[in-house]
Design an enzyme around this catalytic site. Structure first.
Site, mmCIF file in Angstrom:
data_model
loop_
_atom_site.group_PDB
_atom_site.id
_atom_site.type_symbol
_atom_site.label_atom_id
_atom_site.label_comp_id
_atom_site.label_asym_id
_atom_site.label_seq_id
_atom_site.Cartn_x
_atom_site.Cartn_y
_atom_site.Cartn_z
ATOM 1 N N LYS A 86 0.771 -1.164 -0.014
ATOM 2 C CA LYS A 86 -0.024 -0.009 -0.123
ATOM 3 C C LYS A 86 0.981 1.388 -0.018
ATOM 4 O O LYS A 86 0.291 2.188 -0.645
ATOM 5 C CB LYS A 86 -0.980 0.007 0.983
ATOM 6 C CG LYS A 86 -1.919 -1.172 1.010
ATOM 7 C CD LYS A 86 -2.976 -0.979 2.096
ATOM 8 C CE LYS A 86 -3.945 -2.074 1.952
ATOM 9 N NZ LYS A 86 -5.141 -2.076 3.113
ATOM 10 N N ALA A 113 0.473 0.389 13.293
ATOM 11 C CA ALA A 113 0.821 1.762 12.740
ATOM 12 C C ALA A 113 1.126 1.528 11.305
ATOM 13 O O ALA A 113 1.973 2.263 10.753
ATOM 14 C CB ALA A 113 1.659 2.707 13.523
ATOM 15 N N GLY A 114 0.684 0.335 10.771
ATOM 16 C CA GLY A 114 1.141 -0.164 9.391
ATOM 17 C C GLY A 114 0.027 0.464 8.381
ATOM 18 O O GLY A 114 -0.609 1.578 8.831
ATOM 19 N N ASP A 160 -10.229 2.077 2.766
ATOM 20 C CA ASP A 160 -9.929 1.062 4.026
ATOM 21 C C ASP A 160 -10.763 2.079 5.195
ATOM 22 O O ASP A 160 -11.830 1.388 6.021
ATOM 23 C CB ASP A 160 -8.745 1.003 4.614
ATOM 24 C CG ASP A 160 -7.935 -0.089 3.788
ATOM 25 O OD1 ASP A 160 -8.746 -0.918 3.045
ATOM 26 O OD2 ASP A 160 -6.668 -0.170 3.788
ATOM 27 N N ALA A 193 -2.845 -0.561 7.205
ATOM 28 C CA ALA A 193 -4.319 -0.438 7.491
ATOM 29 C C ALA A 193 -4.571 0.434 8.419
ATOM 30 O O ALA A 193 -5.483 1.325 8.590
ATOM 31 C CB ALA A 193 -4.633 -1.870 8.195
HETATM 32 P P1 NDP Z 1 1.464 -4.000 7.906
HETATM 33 O O1 NDP Z 1 2.533 -4.981 7.623
HETATM 34 O O2 NDP Z 1 1.454 -2.686 7.124
HETATM 35 O O3 NDP Z 1 1.552 -3.447 9.436
HETATM 36 C C1 NDP Z 1 1.588 -4.305 10.338
HETATM 37 C C2 NDP Z 1 1.390 -3.704 11.816
HETATM 38 O O4 NDP Z 1 1.306 -4.763 12.527
HETATM 39 C C3 NDP Z 1 2.518 -2.975 11.963
HETATM 40 O O5 NDP Z 1 1.995 -2.043 12.974
HETATM 41 C C4 NDP Z 1 3.349 -3.755 12.967
HETATM 42 O O6 NDP Z 1 4.121 -3.279 13.870
HETATM 43 C C5 NDP Z 1 2.424 -4.864 13.764
HETATM 44 N N1 NDP Z 1 3.052 -6.220 14.276
HETATM 45 C C6 NDP Z 1 3.410 -6.882 13.393
HETATM 46 N N2 NDP Z 1 3.518 -8.022 14.156
HETATM 47 C C7 NDP Z 1 3.475 -7.707 15.421
HETATM 48 C C8 NDP Z 1 3.612 -8.316 16.557
HETATM 49 N N3 NDP Z 1 4.179 -9.707 16.870
HETATM 50 N N4 NDP Z 1 3.181 -7.553 17.687
HETATM 51 C C9 NDP Z 1 2.814 -6.325 17.731
HETATM 52 N N5 NDP Z 1 2.668 -5.574 16.582
HETATM 53 C C10 NDP Z 1 2.772 -6.506 15.524
HETATM 54 O O7 NDP Z 1 -0.058 -4.719 7.670
HETATM 55 P P2 NDP Z 1 -1.373 -3.905 7.426
HETATM 56 O O8 NDP Z 1 -1.507 -2.668 8.225
HETATM 57 O O9 NDP Z 1 -1.822 -3.801 6.032
HETATM 58 O O10 NDP Z 1 -2.474 -5.027 8.025
HETATM 59 C C11 NDP Z 1 -2.850 -5.007 9.553
HETATM 60 C C12 NDP Z 1 -4.153 -5.916 9.598
HETATM 61 O O11 NDP Z 1 -5.198 -5.336 9.044
HETATM 62 C C13 NDP Z 1 -4.061 -7.362 9.052
HETATM 63 O O12 NDP Z 1 -4.494 -8.324 9.854
HETATM 64 C C14 NDP Z 1 -4.599 -7.241 7.776
HETATM 65 O O13 NDP Z 1 -4.914 -8.374 7.285
HETATM 66 C C15 NDP Z 1 -5.749 -6.445 8.076
HETATM 67 N N6 NDP Z 1 -6.491 -5.689 6.837
HETATM 68 C C16 NDP Z 1 -7.816 -5.788 6.872
HETATM 69 C C17 NDP Z 1 -8.417 -4.979 6.104
HETATM 70 C C18 NDP Z 1 -10.039 -5.444 5.827
HETATM 71 O O14 NDP Z 1 -10.436 -4.792 4.935
HETATM 72 N N7 NDP Z 1 -10.533 -5.945 6.773
HETATM 73 C C19 NDP Z 1 -7.794 -4.066 4.953
HETATM 74 C C20 NDP Z 1 -6.458 -4.121 5.156
HETATM 75 C C21 NDP Z 1 -5.714 -4.675 6.468
HETATM 76 P P3 NDP Z 1 5.822 -2.762 13.320
HETATM 77 O O15 NDP Z 1 5.333 -1.284 12.739
HETATM 78 O O16 NDP Z 1 6.547 -2.680 14.724
HETATM 79 O O17 NDP Z 1 6.318 -3.843 12.654
#
Ligand code: NDP
Length: 280
Positions: free
Chosen positions: A66, A128-129, A102, A131
């Site tokens: 994204k 803070a990714g 989203d 989504a």
């Molecule tokens: P990203 O890879 O962009 O971000 C992942 C996030 O999760 C980061 O903030 C990361 O932290 C954190 N994270 C990963 N592993 C851990 C852990 N073990 N403990 C704590 N924090 C963790 O992913 P997205 O933002 O795109 O996706 C996030 C969720 O949202 C997923 O489940 C995805 O499937 C869902 N989603 C759902 C949608 C819908 O329409 N329902 C649309 C888009 C996403 P750090 O910055 O430290 O790496």
């Protein structure tokens, strides 16, 4: 050339989006050609160019592409700019225009389907990714109260808060601070931790008996967080299936100029109780 639509992601094989868009198209008598394309980050720009040259006029973009999609767009809508992330690409000549559906998808699900009035709700955003970046501006626009962002990597939470530009309303805290933050009306799990089989460490004091909790994931990845939410006493605990269908409807509207009825598609997917590995 038949107009083509696609969802790009990595992985993306289990995406429900092709099914959702086919169902939406049927409501308007459209035979929508929408398929999933697995693109590793290093291959994304090249594969998107090939898609365009083959008749591609619209695409969704999911994890982990994204932010790359945002960067390649010639222009971006306001929601995409505030998110710094694009989930919907619209062909503009040889170039692409980017939007982010989203956030409005989540708000439409919570306010429309679940009847929640989010005004003044003290909100905790975990993650803070991509989504989280997409949903935070829409939650603020929906009138929530204070927004606290907690992320494993604190610098990304700070960057998101800076981008939102509302220091009086948005604050960041470290994961270790969670036990001292009190309770929240809305708790949003926007982490991808469960995709790696990890349940982020949370405690019951974050919720009260009126709280709503939402995991943006759905299927098996949402089970752990929703079980925590129920055990913590949340009144409402929902997964991201409704958001998925709502964000797809907004993308469909941007491409086809008509908004589909999401209720039958949501009901069908919920009844089928599919358990995909990826969220969208
Ligand atoms: P990203 O890879 O962009 O971000 C992942 C996030 O999760 C980061 O903030 C990361 O932290 C954190 N994270 C990963 N592993 C851990 C852990 N073990 N403990 C704590 N924090 C963790 O992913 P997205 O933002 O795109 O996706 C996030 C969720 O949202 C997923 O489940 C995805 O499937 C869902 N989603 C759902 C949608 C819908 O329409 N329902 C649309 C888009 C996403 P750090 O910055 O430290 O790496």
């Amino acid at each position: 050339m038949t107009p083509q639509f696609a969802v790009f992601g990595h992985p993306v094989a289990h995406s429900l989006s092709p099914h959702i868009h086919a169902r939406f198209g049927r409501q308007f008598g459209l035979d929508v050609d929408y398929h999933a394309i697995d693109a590793a980050p290093a291959d994304f720009v090249r594969m998107l160019g090939e898609f365009r040259d083959g008749g591609g006029i619209g695409a969704n973009v999911t994890l982990p592409l994204k932010e790359a999609a945002f960067a390649l767009c010639r222009s971006q809508g306001e929601r995409a700019r505030r998110a710094g992330a694009v989930n919907t690409l619209i062909r503009d000549g040889k170039d692409w225009h980017g939007e982010n559906t989203d956030g409005i998808g989540l708000v439409n699900d919570l306010a429309g389907r679940h009847g929640l009035d989010l005004r003044e709700w003290r909100t905790l955003l975990l993650g803070a990714g991509g989504a989280a970046r997409g949903v935070a501006p829409a939650l603020l626009d929906a009138g929530i109260g204070e927004l606290t962002i907690v992320n494993r990597t604190p610098a990304r939470a700070d960057a998101l808060a800076d981008a939102l530009g509302e220091p009086a309303r948005v604050l960041t805290r470290c994961w270790a601070d969670l036990p001292r933050l009190g309770d929240f009306d809305l708790i949003v799990n926007a982490t991808s931790a469960a995709h790696a089989g990890v349940m982020p460490e949370l405690h019951g004091g974050l919720a009260n008996r009126r709280s709503a909790a939402v995991d943006l994931g759905y299927g098996e990845v949402a089970i752990g967080f929703l079980a925590w939410a129920r055990a913590a006493g949340c009144l409402i605990a929902v997964n991201g299936l409704g958001m998925l269908v709502e964000q797809a409807a907004e993308s469909f509207r941007l491409w086809h100029g008509q908004r589909p009825d999401t209720d039958p598609v949501f009901a069908e997917l919920q009844a089928r109780q599919r358990v995909p590995r990826t969220a969208d």
